[in-house]
Design an enzyme around this catalytic site. Sequence first.
Site, PDB file in Angstrom:
ATOM      1  N   TYR A 139      72.718  36.149 113.862  1.00  0.00           N
ATOM      2  CA  TYR A 139      72.997  34.747 113.560  1.00  0.00           C
ATOM      3  C   TYR A 139      73.035  33.942 114.845  1.00  0.00           C
ATOM      4  O   TYR A 139      73.674  34.346 115.819  1.00  0.00           O
ATOM      5  CB  TYR A 139      74.349  34.626 112.839  1.00  0.00           C
ATOM      6  CG  TYR A 139      74.691  33.198 112.456  1.00  0.00           C
ATOM      7  CD1 TYR A 139      73.942  32.516 111.494  1.00  0.00           C
ATOM      8  CD2 TYR A 139      75.765  32.531 113.056  1.00  0.00           C
ATOM      9  CE1 TYR A 139      74.258  31.209 111.146  1.00  0.00           C
ATOM     10  CE2 TYR A 139      76.084  31.224 112.694  1.00  0.00           C
ATOM     11  CZ  TYR A 139      75.330  30.569 111.748  1.00  0.00           C
ATOM     12  OH  TYR A 139      75.642  29.274 111.396  1.00  0.00           O
ATOM     13  N   ASP A 234      72.698  35.386 123.362  1.00  0.00           N
ATOM     14  CA  ASP A 234      73.633  34.580 122.581  1.00  0.00           C
ATOM     15  C   ASP A 234      74.991  35.278 122.630  1.00  0.00           C
ATOM     16  O   ASP A 234      75.245  36.221 121.901  1.00  0.00           O
ATOM     17  CB  ASP A 234      73.135  34.435 121.134  1.00  0.00           C
ATOM     18  CG  ASP A 234      74.085  33.605 120.282  1.00  0.00           C
ATOM     19  OD1 ASP A 234      75.227  33.359 120.721  1.00  0.00           O
ATOM     20  OD2 ASP A 234      73.688  33.202 119.173  1.00  0.00           O
ATOM     21  N   LYS A 262      82.629  29.269 120.932  1.00  0.00           N
ATOM     22  CA  LYS A 262      83.885  29.860 120.443  1.00  0.00           C
ATOM     23  C   LYS A 262      84.993  29.942 121.519  1.00  0.00           C
ATOM     24  O   LYS A 262      85.652  28.947 121.755  1.00  0.00           O
ATOM     25  CB  LYS A 262      83.598  31.203 119.781  1.00  0.00           C
ATOM     26  CG  LYS A 262      82.667  31.005 118.564  1.00  0.00           C
ATOM     27  CD  LYS A 262      82.601  32.143 117.577  1.00  0.00           C
ATOM     28  CE  LYS A 262      81.915  31.700 116.298  1.00  0.00           C
ATOM     29  NZ  LYS A 262      80.541  32.154 116.125  1.00  0.00           N
TER      30      LYS A 262
HETATM   31  C1  LIG Z   1      79.287  31.315 115.694  1.00  0.00           C
HETATM   32  C2  LIG Z   1      77.979  31.655 116.260  1.00  0.00           C
HETATM   33  C3  LIG Z   1      76.975  30.686 116.467  1.00  0.00           C
HETATM   34  C4  LIG Z   1      77.121  29.268 115.989  1.00  0.00           C
HETATM   35  O1  LIG Z   1      78.201  28.598 116.567  1.00  0.00           O
HETATM   36  P1  LIG Z   1      78.793  27.315 115.800  1.00  0.00           P
HETATM   37  O2  LIG Z   1      79.840  26.815 116.757  1.00  0.00           O
HETATM   38  O3  LIG Z   1      79.331  27.790 114.501  1.00  0.00           O
HETATM   39  O4  LIG Z   1      77.672  26.352 115.624  1.00  0.00           O
HETATM   40  C5  LIG Z   1      75.802  31.081 117.070  1.00  0.00           C
HETATM   41  N1  LIG Z   1      75.608  32.337 117.467  1.00  0.00           N
HETATM   42  C6  LIG Z   1      76.548  33.300 117.292  1.00  0.00           C
HETATM   43  C7  LIG Z   1      76.288  34.680 117.779  1.00  0.00           C
HETATM   44  C8  LIG Z   1      77.736  32.987 116.650  1.00  0.00           C
HETATM   45  O5  LIG Z   1      78.632  33.950 116.418  1.00  0.00           O
END
Ligand SMILES: *Cc1c(COP(=O)(O)O)cnc(C)c1O
Length: 413
Positions: A139, A234, A262
């Site tokens: 994701y 990421d 985060k």
């Molecule tokens: C949470 C997350 C995102 C997206 O971040 P948001 O602040 O929800 O837009 C992208 N990549 C990873 C790996 C994530 O866990």
Amino acid sequence: MEKITKRAKELLVGGVNSPVRSFNYVGTDPFFAKKAKGSRIYDEKDKAYIDYVLSFGANILGHAHCEVIKEAQNAIRAGVSYGVTTRHEVELAEGINKAIRGMEKIRFVNSGTEAVMGAVRLARGYTGRDKIIKFKDSYHGHADYFLVKSGSGLATLGIPFSKGVPREFIKHTLLAEYGNKDSVDRIFAKHGKKIAAIIVEPAGGNYGVIPPDRDFLKHIRKLSKKNGALLISDEIITGFRFSYGTLTNTLGIKPDLYCLGKIIGGGFPIGAYGGSKKIMKELSPEGQVYQASTFGGNPVVMRSGIATLKTLLKNISNYKKLTDKVRGLTNVLKEEAKNNGHNLEVAEYGSMFSLKFDKQKDFQKFYKRLLSNGVFLAPSEYEANFISFAHTQSDIQKTQNAISKAMRFKRSN
Ligand SMILES: *Cc1c(COP(=O)(O)O)cnc(C)c1O
């Protein structure tokens, strides 16, 4: 149904502002959070839950950490947003720069989704290529071209793609399999010089927990370099989660671009991306890859992030304790599943873990029983659970007891 639940369902789609929060997967209505402190989150009736969601991992210090709150309050008193740069942006960038190899220049945005969108646009602008490789079930936020086999949110709903995304928008997204070198080699053999970047979650946190595969990560690092494509890590979950810095660095790997989010905002909305000066200078206003933001680098967020990093830095040697505490939970989960004849898979890495029963119904039963016993887990088997520095040994013990109780039900057939 309670009045607030009813009203929420009338006014908000599914009663929520992000799909997994609806508790659809666990077959019950969600509670409404009233407040949270340390390891606890409280519902509208003041019932306390030991929290393993922690705003999807963002609150690694626990809820409302005193240093973070103090800085956020100081920031608010000085005005909440300016549209001009503050020294706090420089200070948080400095902290991140020191913690991460090759993070020479940084851009702050408001969410992880934006960070990834910025990084991918930059990679495309820098390389002059269009294609990106992503891994199945990973994701990277909700940008159109990433909503292909994109982990928890869609998996929880049981759908592979999102409606509303034109086919043309995803035609440059190539899918490989994490851990499967062949799957990446084949794509490079076919599209070689058209690939702008590979984007990877070094450890998976959005399709249950998937521990990092160092050998595989090294392979894609080498392969991307050889083909003139960028490697984007990421680390929106993994950044500052397992150590003071990124997981790729811990594994001895240096990607070209990092995405963060985060944790670095101390619980406030944030995203960041960055890498070498050479690449970052293609970004506006220095270069011609455009990206702007009204609230990017917001002072309340920056100061909360700075306080978070400072506190984490003081706790560097305690990261291992997080892992030990998670192990304390996963051991009991496995043991009690066995004792009660359940078919449960537990995945873990560092301070995160996930569970998967062979039947969704059993997860639902377990989940509801655990919730009523005061333990709040992620309401989907595809989401990761997290632990914070605020979780005490007594919290772990209480959770273990709640697990033992909740596991005593009859396995469905
Ligand atoms: C949470 C997350 C995102 C997206 O971040 P948001 O602040 O929800 O837009 C992208 N990549 C990873 C790996 C994530 O866990």
